[in-house]
Write a protein that holds these residues in place. Structure first.
Motif, PDB file in Angstrom:
ATOM      1  N   GLY A  46       0.645  -6.812  17.992  1.00 52.20           N
ATOM      2  CA  GLY A  46       1.156  -5.875  18.971  1.00 52.20           C
ATOM      3  C   GLY A  46       0.093  -4.917  19.499  1.00 52.20           C
ATOM      4  N   LEU A  47      -0.746  -4.402  18.596  1.00 52.14           N
ATOM      5  CA  LEU A  47      -1.804  -3.478  19.030  1.00 52.14           C
ATOM      6  C   LEU A  47      -2.789  -4.146  19.975  1.00 52.14           C
ATOM      7  N   ALA A  48      -3.089  -5.427  19.730  1.00 54.98           N
ATOM      8  CA  ALA A  48      -4.010  -6.149  20.613  1.00 54.98           C
ATOM      9  C   ALA A  48      -3.448  -6.232  22.025  1.00 54.98           C
ATOM     10  N   ALA A  49      -2.146  -6.488  22.139  1.00 54.46           N
ATOM     11  CA  ALA A  49      -1.515  -6.559  23.457  1.00 54.46           C
ATOM     12  C   ALA A  49      -1.584  -5.208  24.166  1.00 54.46           C
ATOM     13  N   TYR A  50      -1.368  -4.125  23.418  1.00 53.35           N
ATOM     14  CA  TYR A  50      -1.409  -2.788  24.021  1.00 53.35           C
ATOM     15  C   TYR A  50      -2.832  -2.384  24.419  1.00 53.35           C
ATOM     16  N   ILE A  51      -3.802  -2.710  23.576  1.00 55.23           N
ATOM     17  CA  ILE A  51      -5.187  -2.386  23.921  1.00 55.23           C
ATOM     18  C   ILE A  51      -5.624  -3.180  25.151  1.00 55.23           C
ATOM     19  N   LEU A  52      -5.220  -4.444  25.213  1.00 56.62           N
ATOM     20  CA  LEU A  52      -5.496  -5.254  26.413  1.00 56.62           C
ATOM     21  C   LEU A  52      -4.918  -4.577  27.646  1.00 56.62           C
ATOM     22  N   TYR A  53      -3.673  -4.161  27.560  1.00 56.70           N
ATOM     23  CA  TYR A  53      -3.007  -3.482  28.683  1.00 56.70           C
ATOM     24  C   TYR A  53      -3.771  -2.214  29.089  1.00 56.70           C
ATOM     25  N   ALA A  54      -4.146  -1.398  28.096  1.00 55.16           N
ATOM     26  CA  ALA A  54      -4.819  -0.127  28.381  1.00 55.16           C
ATOM     27  C   ALA A  54      -6.176  -0.347  29.045  1.00 55.16           C
ATOM     28  N   ASN A 123      -0.715  -8.826  33.836  1.00 60.16           N
ATOM     29  CA  ASN A 123      -0.835  -9.998  34.699  1.00 60.16           C
ATOM     30  C   ASN A 123      -1.765 -11.031  34.067  1.00 60.16           C
ATOM     31  N   PRO A 124      -1.455 -12.312  34.220  1.00 62.82           N
ATOM     32  CA  PRO A 124      -2.326 -13.359  33.662  1.00 62.82           C
ATOM     33  C   PRO A 124      -3.674 -13.374  34.362  1.00 62.82           C
ATOM     34  N   PRO A 125      -4.718 -13.833  33.663  1.00 61.03           N
ATOM     35  CA  PRO A 125      -6.056 -13.854  34.271  1.00 61.03           C
ATOM     36  C   PRO A 125      -6.196 -14.877  35.386  1.00 61.03           C
ATOM     37  N   ILE A 126      -5.364 -15.902  35.358  1.00 63.12           N
ATOM     38  CA  ILE A 126      -5.363 -16.899  36.420  1.00 63.12           C
ATOM     39  C   ILE A 126      -3.927 -17.145  36.858  1.00 63.12           C
ATOM     40  N   ILE A 138       3.724 -26.711  36.784  1.00 63.02           N
ATOM     41  CA  ILE A 138       3.464 -26.015  35.527  1.00 63.02           C
ATOM     42  C   ILE A 138       2.503 -24.860  35.776  1.00 63.02           C
ATOM     43  N   ASP A 139       2.834 -23.730  35.223  1.00 65.36           N
ATOM     44  CA  ASP A 139       1.991 -22.542  35.310  1.00 65.36           C
ATOM     45  C   ASP A 139       0.625 -22.830  34.676  1.00 65.36           C
ATOM     46  N   ILE A 140      -0.450 -22.577  35.419  1.00 60.61           N
ATOM     47  CA  ILE A 140      -1.798 -22.836  34.916  1.00 60.61           C
ATOM     48  C   ILE A 140      -2.081 -22.017  33.657  1.00 60.61           C
ATOM     49  N   TYR A 141      -1.570 -20.797  33.604  1.00 63.22           N
ATOM     50  CA  TYR A 141      -1.856 -19.947  32.446  1.00 63.22           C
ATOM     51  C   TYR A 141      -1.289 -20.535  31.160  1.00 63.22           C
ATOM     52  N   ARG A 142      -0.120 -21.152  31.240  1.00 62.42           N
ATOM     53  CA  ARG A 142       0.444 -21.787  30.044  1.00 62.42           C
ATOM     54  C   ARG A 142      -0.411 -22.969  29.587  1.00 62.42           C
ATOM     55  N   ILE A 143      -0.961 -23.688  30.525  1.00 61.46           N
ATOM     56  CA  ILE A 143      -1.877 -24.778  30.164  1.00 61.46           C
ATOM     57  C   ILE A 143      -3.120 -24.201  29.491  1.00 61.46           C
ATOM     58  N   LEU A 207      -2.970 -13.473  24.262  1.00 60.75           N
ATOM     59  CA  LEU A 207      -2.504 -14.622  25.038  1.00 60.75           C
ATOM     60  C   LEU A 207      -1.023 -14.501  25.390  1.00 60.75           C
ATOM     61  N   HIS A 208      -0.251 -13.875  24.521  1.00 64.07           N
ATOM     62  CA  HIS A 208       1.193 -13.769  24.731  1.00 64.07           C
ATOM     63  C   HIS A 208       1.565 -12.691  25.740  1.00 64.07           C
ATOM     64  N   ALA A 209       0.738 -11.656  25.833  1.00 63.96           N
ATOM     65  CA  ALA A 209       1.081 -10.494  26.664  1.00 63.96           C
ATOM     66  C   ALA A 209       1.455 -10.847  28.108  1.00 63.96           C
ATOM     67  N   PRO A 210       0.717 -11.722  28.798  1.00 63.34           N
ATOM     68  CA  PRO A 210       1.061 -12.008  30.202  1.00 63.34           C
ATOM     69  C   PRO A 210       2.358 -12.801  30.396  1.00 63.34           C
ATOM     70  N   ILE A 211       2.864 -13.460  29.337  1.00 68.93           N
ATOM     71  CA  ILE A 211       4.115 -14.217  29.493  1.00 68.93           C
ATOM     72  C   ILE A 211       5.245 -13.591  28.692  1.00 68.93           C
TER      73      ILE A 211
END
Length: 286
Positions: A46-54, A123-126, A138-143, A207-211
């Motif tokens: 969870g902290l990794a997702a929040y730090i990514l967001y910040a 937002n996903p990087p791609i 198929i969503d490229i980010y999921r691939i 990896l989970h944060a954008p979806i």
């Protein structure tokens, strides 16, 4: 139920299974090496997702933010092991579970204090889609998630099979007493196991944060799923955690076709069914 939707959810399930696998392998490693059920493992995710967001909000791109988030959480995990978890080695599992749960509750409180309790979006990087036969997009980010998770798993398996430190870790997980008799310091593999598990959990969160919506209680959601996977796969079995992650991820995605709220419940129903049939888990030993 349309065939196109089923195929889309199968691919989505592979992406989700890869994320489940990264956090579950880390949890399985920790239990196998330390005999500790570390509830705070979900906090790293969870902290990794929040730090990514910040970091993204501050203007950094996704790739740099992801690398910094993994580095920061890995350092945090190392300090957590040295300052807190190390004091509980050899303690009763119930005690360590309650203690690490208390740390998790504290961590969630800090997350809410810093970032609030509202939902965050990353937002996903791609962006974009890949068109497959049968008019399936198929969503490229999921691939990308599928490819990254597979590469990570291959590298982890190769490390355990072909490097000296990997073999020492496997030996420590299976029989730490023999390693000590051979004069190998058990502290070194313990630290490496914990750092590796922390890094995998942080990568799963990134990896989970954008979806998946970023919010404080995502920590609970994922750690409970990870516990279910580790138990159903067989406590301490890395292969069990990996295989079960993909099984649960695919079922999780397919059940969402019926109703999204049933997806989460299906994880624990599958765990219960597996344990009724095979109490030691799919890859566990009696």
């Amino acid at each position: 139920m349309e065939l196109e939707m089923i195929i889309w959810e199968l691919i989505n399930g592979l992406a989700i299974g890869g994320i489940f696998g990264m956090i579950s392998i880390g949890l399985s490693l920790t239990f196998g090496a330390l005999r500790i059920l570390n509830f705070a493992h979900g906090l790293f995710y969870g902290l990794a997702a929040y730090i990514l967001y910040a970091l993204i909000i501050d203007g950094l791109n996704f790739s740099i933010s992801a690398l910094l988030a993994v580095a920061l959480i890995t350092i945090f995990g190392y300090l957590y092991e040295r300052v807190f978890l190390r004091r509980m080695y050899g303690e009763n599992i119930d005690y360590t579970l309650l203690a690490t749960y208390a740390i998790t509750v504290t961590g969630i409180g800090i997350i809410k204090l810093i970032w609030g309790a509202d939902y965050k979006q990353v937002n996903p990087p791609i962006s974009g889609t890949v068109n497959l036969p049968l008019n399936i997009s198929i969503d490229i980010y999921r691939i990308l998630i599928i490819l990254v998770s597979l590469i990570v798993f291959i590298l982890v398996i190769m490390m355990f099979r072909y490097t000296n430190i990997g073999k020492i870790i496997v030996g420590f997980v299976e029989n730490s007493e023999e390693l000590e008799m051979l004069g190998i310091n058990p502290r070194r593999p313990v630290v490496i196991v914990f750092i590796l598990g922390t890094a995998l959990a942080s990568l799963a969160g990134i990896l989970h944060a954008p979806i998946y919506t970023v919010y404080p209680y995502m920590v609970y959601d994922m750690i409970l799923i990870a516990f279910a996977i580790v138990v159903a796969g067989g406590l301490g079995s890395l292969m069990g955690s990996l295989v079960t992650s993909y099984i649960f991820g695919i079922v999780y995605a397919l059940i969402s076709i019926i109703h999204t709220s049933l997806s989460y419940v299906s994880i624990f129903l599958m765990m219960a069914l597996i344990l009724i049939i095979k109490p030691e888990g799919l890859f566990g030993e009696r």
